[in-house]
Design an enzyme around this catalytic site. Structure first.
Site, PDB file in Angstrom:
ATOM      1  N   GLU A  80      39.280  42.332  34.483  1.00  0.00           N
ATOM      2  CA  GLU A  80      39.952  41.064  34.231  1.00  0.00           C
ATOM      3  C   GLU A  80      41.409  41.275  33.822  1.00  0.00           C
ATOM      4  OE1 GLU A  80      40.522  38.186  34.848  1.00  0.00           O
ATOM      5  OE2 GLU A  80      39.118  36.900  33.749  1.00  0.00           O
ATOM      6  N   HIS A 126      31.119  37.051  37.019  1.00  0.00           N
ATOM      7  CA  HIS A 126      30.052  37.447  36.102  1.00  0.00           C
ATOM      8  C   HIS A 126      29.393  36.226  35.456  1.00  0.00           C
ATOM      9  CE1 HIS A 126      32.446  36.381  32.582  1.00  0.00           C
ATOM     10  NE2 HIS A 126      33.474  36.963  33.189  1.00  0.00           N
TER      11      HIS A 126
END
Length: 232
Positions: free
Chosen positions: A90, A13
């Site tokens: 994550e 990201h």
């Protein structure tokens, strides 16, 4: 593209405010900075000519927004929106979420392992190089005063579930987009290449191409890593 397996393009990201402030982020849902938006748009330009059979993102907004920037730029009849997938979220750092290295060292209480203090002093990259990615996760779990952080077993169980969904859903030659997170991508490097590679930081918006054998727990080859220049 290669016909030897399923081509999975993992993209980190764009930059977030916690990235900018050098704080552990994990499951904290922090927004992109202006640079983070540009990171996603730049990755989209470089992947614009790749036809993706499917597109996934972590369910956290920083990954989902980055995936949208990439797909908005695509010119090869790819999906218009990513499928959100929690398995690609994550690593969960538990009580360390949102903290700096110094705050972790000072704030985990009297029972904090001396190794955690050392990790905070030498930094995340050097800690992975010294202890290994999975061992580092276990240390965060062991020292979390609320026992919230994911250990290596918990994290790898969900990650492998997500990877096996791709392995078993697509065919040789398919291109799959997965927009995800830095530590998750480091774990892939640790499993499928080396701890040395896992110990190196990934740029926001970096592209990593891995080739997956299309069967459960099949072989994985690291083809391209931490690329921020190639036009695909």
């Amino acid at each position: 593209m290669t016909q030897n397996g399923i081509n999975v393009f993992f993209v980190r990201h764009g930059q977030t405010y916690f990235n900018l402030m050098n704080r552990f982020q994990g499951w904290s849902d922090i927004d992109l900075t202006d640079k983070g938006i540009a990171d996603g748009q730049a990755a989209g330009k470089r992947l614009a000519k790749v036809h993706f059979t499917a597109a996934y993102s972590s369910d956290l907004s920083r990954a989902h927004r980055t995936a949208k920037f990439i797909l908005d730029a695509n010119q090869a009849d790819s999906p218009k929106k990513p499928t959100s997938e929690k398995d690609f979220r994550e690593v969960f750092f538990g009580s360390a979420e949102g903290l700096s290295n110094r705050e972790i060292s000072d704030g985990f209480g009297a029972n904090t392992d001396a190794i955690i203090t050392e990790i905070c002093q030498i930094g995340y990259n050097s800690a992975i190089a010294k202890y290994g990615f999975n061992n580092l996760m276990d240390l965060f779990k062991k020292n979390d005063p609320l026992d919230l952080a994911e250990d290596a077993h918990e994290f790898n169980k969900r990650l492998q579930r997500g990877l096996n969904t791709i392995r078993q859903s697509y065919q040789i030659g398919d291109n799959i987009l997965v927009v995800t997170h830095g530590s998750l991508m480091r774990s892939l490097a640790s499993q499928y290449k080396s701890e040395d590679l896992a110990a190196k930081s990934l740029a926001n918006g970096a592209i990593c191409k891995l080739i997956f054998e299309p069967k459960k727990d099949g072989q994985v080859t690291v083809d391209t890593w931490n690329d921020i220049e190639k036009i695909w």
